[in-house]
Design a protein around this motif. Structure first.
Motif, PDB file in Angstrom:
ATOM      1  N   HIS A 251      26.433  34.623  67.077  1.00  0.00           N
ATOM      2  CA  HIS A 251      24.968  34.773  66.945  1.00  0.00           C
ATOM      3  C   HIS A 251      24.422  33.673  66.030  1.00  0.00           C
ATOM      4  O   HIS A 251      24.950  33.442  64.944  1.00  0.00           O
ATOM      5  N   ARG A 252      23.361  32.980  66.538  1.00  0.00           N
ATOM      6  CA  ARG A 252      22.746  31.885  65.762  1.00  0.00           C
ATOM      7  C   ARG A 252      21.313  32.266  65.388  1.00  0.00           C
ATOM      8  O   ARG A 252      20.557  32.794  66.209  1.00  0.00           O
ATOM      9  N   GLN A 253      20.926  31.954  64.152  1.00  0.00           N
ATOM     10  CA  GLN A 253      19.583  32.264  63.648  1.00  0.00           C
ATOM     11  C   GLN A 253      18.670  31.045  63.590  1.00  0.00           C
ATOM     12  O   GLN A 253      17.444  31.194  63.534  1.00  0.00           O
ATOM     13  N   ALA A 254      19.241  29.850  63.589  1.00  0.00           N
ATOM     14  CA  ALA A 254      18.417  28.617  63.469  1.00  0.00           C
ATOM     15  C   ALA A 254      17.736  28.294  64.809  1.00  0.00           C
ATOM     16  O   ALA A 254      18.119  28.805  65.879  1.00  0.00           O
ATOM     17  N   ASN A 255      16.738  27.428  64.766  1.00  0.00           N
ATOM     18  CA  ASN A 255      16.045  26.952  65.963  1.00  0.00           C
ATOM     19  C   ASN A 255      16.561  25.577  66.350  1.00  0.00           C
ATOM     20  O   ASN A 255      17.141  24.844  65.549  1.00  0.00           O
TER      21      ASN A 255
ATOM     22  N   ILE B 145      32.076  33.324  59.959  1.00  0.00           N
ATOM     23  CA  ILE B 145      30.862  32.474  59.946  1.00  0.00           C
ATOM     24  C   ILE B 145      31.304  31.061  60.228  1.00  0.00           C
ATOM     25  O   ILE B 145      32.272  30.564  59.632  1.00  0.00           O
ATOM     26  N   GLY B 146      30.615  30.406  61.117  1.00  0.00           N
ATOM     27  CA  GLY B 146      30.950  29.029  61.462  1.00  0.00           C
ATOM     28  C   GLY B 146      29.766  28.090  61.270  1.00  0.00           C
ATOM     29  O   GLY B 146      28.616  28.463  61.486  1.00  0.00           O
ATOM     30  N   GLY B 147      30.055  26.858  60.848  1.00  0.00           N
ATOM     31  CA  GLY B 147      29.017  25.829  60.705  1.00  0.00           C
ATOM     32  C   GLY B 147      27.989  26.114  59.638  1.00  0.00           C
ATOM     33  O   GLY B 147      26.816  25.723  59.778  1.00  0.00           O
ATOM     34  N   LEU B 148      28.381  26.752  58.563  1.00  0.00           N
ATOM     35  CA  LEU B 148      27.434  27.067  57.491  1.00  0.00           C
ATOM     36  C   LEU B 148      27.280  25.851  56.575  1.00  0.00           C
ATOM     37  O   LEU B 148      28.261  25.350  56.035  1.00  0.00           O
TER      38      LEU B 148
ATOM     39  N   ASN C  27      26.591  29.947  62.886  1.00  0.00           N
ATOM     40  CA  ASN C  27      26.645  31.182  63.684  1.00  0.00           C
ATOM     41  C   ASN C  27      27.502  32.222  62.982  1.00  0.00           C
ATOM     42  O   ASN C  27      28.383  31.904  62.185  1.00  0.00           O
ATOM     43  N   ILE C  28      27.184  33.439  63.294  1.00  0.00           N
ATOM     44  CA  ILE C  28      27.999  34.576  62.856  1.00  0.00           C
ATOM     45  C   ILE C  28      28.730  35.086  64.098  1.00  0.00           C
ATOM     46  O   ILE C  28      28.094  35.475  65.080  1.00  0.00           O
ATOM     47  N   SER C  29      30.037  35.060  64.054  1.00  0.00           N
ATOM     48  CA  SER C  29      30.814  35.358  65.263  1.00  0.00           C
ATOM     49  C   SER C  29      31.681  36.604  65.092  1.00  0.00           C
ATOM     50  O   SER C  29      32.167  36.894  63.997  1.00  0.00           O
TER      51      SER C  29
ATOM     52  N   VAL D 260      29.001  32.542  73.676  1.00  0.00           N
ATOM     53  CA  VAL D 260      30.163  33.354  74.046  1.00  0.00           C
ATOM     54  C   VAL D 260      31.312  32.410  74.348  1.00  0.00           C
ATOM     55  O   VAL D 260      31.129  31.425  75.082  1.00  0.00           O
ATOM     56  N   SER D 261      32.495  32.739  73.784  1.00  0.00           N
ATOM     57  CA  SER D 261      33.676  31.914  74.015  1.00  0.00           C
ATOM     58  C   SER D 261      34.808  32.804  74.528  1.00  0.00           C
ATOM     59  O   SER D 261      34.931  33.967  74.125  1.00  0.00           O
TER      60      SER D 261
END
Length: 432
Positions: free
Chosen positions: A291-295, A81-84, A98-100, A306-307
């Motif tokens: 995968h990002r859930q926020a708007n 998980i990144g940027g939580l 995001n969940i990566s 994708v990286s």
């Protein structure tokens, strides 16, 4: 009356002695059936040798491990998980959250993987060559034991015939002593000689039993039924030696010991190639899906990400690592080549020593056959005539007969030693 019986006894003694010496000159022979029996025993021992199975298992293990080590590393999966945001721990609050999920794969350095497999196959080949060494070892040991058993059987027959000689003499002396026609010391002397021969026979039997017990390591229970009646013929060895080669290095190159050393050199040379590959960079790739859930700030859905990355190590400081590995590999090749050269010199020297033993033993054996045994027989006959004419004592005759037996046994021992010299040469030259 006394002299007539003694003459009769000594006549029988002479006849037995002549038969024994004639048997000694003719035995053991080189009959093809006996040689085939030795070959069949060797083949059976090699076929049922558990050491052969052990060597095969070791070679297969090295080969399989080489295949395993030559494959790419297993890919690694990365989940995170990144940027939580830590104030709310909400996945849909910040667009950066995001969940990566990702995969990483690392590749071999240059051609190192294929070279590792090549080296493993060479090492496995070296181990398999050791099976040929084992075959030679088994052949040499069984042939050695066969020769010794043949010699001991021949010695036993010689001693038994000598024993029959003195038993016959003892019976005549005992009969004459009972009627007062012979002296007690002569009877005691003859009986003492019979008892000494009994001890010789027991010692001989003990050695035969010991050799058969040792032979059972390779032949099992059938070792106790082995009764060699002939020495090997050495056809391959004699054909090679008939060419009178002064230099045996070419023949030694095909010896399993040298072939094992050759495979080891090849494996170490591949090690140099592997060390050279350590100067090459090692690459890897990494692919991530987030995968990002926020708007977004405008309210629209934030897209997934994708990286992709390419990794490469940089072998810049090679002095203490790569250079030392290469130097070590080169020294290892030098050591293995020196070991091969040393082994060749040692084996060539052993061949020279075995050839000298063989030649000198042949000369000594010829001397025994042409001179020594003949003189011993003449001496026995002369003492016998002196005893018949009352000019010599019985103990002189016994000593002469005993000396003749000793020379016959020495001649038999030389014949066996000649066979052992042939056995050593056949092993060193791989000429069974």
């Amino acid at each position: 009356m006394y002299n007539n019986k003694i003459y009769r006894a000594l006549g029988i003694v002479s006849l037995i002695g002549f038969a024994a010496s004639s048997w000694a000159n003719a035995y053991p022979g080189n009959g093809p059936s006996e040689s085939a029996t030795l070959n069949s025993l060797i083949n059976w021992a090699i076929e049922h040798d558990v050491a052969q199975q052990k060597i095969q298992f070791q070679a297969d293990a090295i080969s399989e491990m080489g295949i395993a080590n030559s494959q790419l590393m297993d890919p690694k999966m990365k989940v995170g998980i990144g940027g939580l945001p830590v104030d709310s721990f909400a996945f849909d609050e910040d667009p950066m959250t995001n969940i990566s999920v990702g995969l990483m794969q690392q590749f071999g350095r240059g051609n190192s993987l294929s070279l590792q497999q090549k080296q493993s196959q060479q090492q496995a080949g070296s181990v398999r060559k050791q099976a040929d060494i084992r075959k030679l070892d088994v052949t040499k040991v069984i042939t050695n034991t066969w020769i010794e058993l043949a010699y001991l059987d021949q010695s036993q027959q010689l001693i038994k015939q000598n024993q029959d000689l003195f038993r016959e003499l003892t019976r005549y002396l005992s009969t004459n002593y009972g009627v007062g026609a012979s002296q007690a010391q002569d009877l005691i002397q003859a009986e003492l000689q019979v008892n000494k021969i009994d001890d010789q026979l027991q010692s001989n039997q003990q050695m035969q039993q010991r050799l058969r017990a040792q032979l059972s390591e390779w032949l099992g229970e059938q070792a106790w039924q082995v009764k060699p009646k002939a020495y090997p013929q050495w056809q391959a060895l004699n054909t090679y030696l008939a060419a009178s080669p002064d230099n045996h290095y070419q023949q030694l190159a095909s010896h399993p010991n040298i072939q094992v050393a050759d495979e080891l050199i090849k494996s170490n040379e591949t090690g140099i190639e592997l060390a050279n590959e350590s100067y090459q960079p090692q690459f890897g790739i990494e692919v991530m899906y987030a995968h990002r859930q926020a708007n977004r700030m405008d309210g629209s859905a934030a897209p997934d990400l994708v990286s992709a990355y390419v990794t490469m190590d940089l072998p810049l400081f090679t002095e203490k690592r790569q250079d030392k590995k290469l130097s070590a590999a080169q020294h290892q090749v030098g050591a293995s080549r020196t070991q091969r050269d040393l082994m060749l010199r040692q084996m060539h020297a052993q061949i020279s020593a075995a050839t000298i033993d063989r030649d000198n033993t042949q000369q000594r054996l010829e001397r025994y056959r042409s001179t020594l045994l003949k003189q011993a027989k003449e001496k026995t006959q002369a003492v016998e005539r002196g005893y018949q004419n009352n000019t010599s004592q019985l103990d002189e005759y016994i000593r002469a007969a005993s000396e003749e037996l000793v020379i016959e046994l020495e001649q038999a021992r030389l014949a066996a030693d000649l066979q052992q010299a042939n056995n050593n040469l056949a092993y060193l030259l791989n000429k069974y």
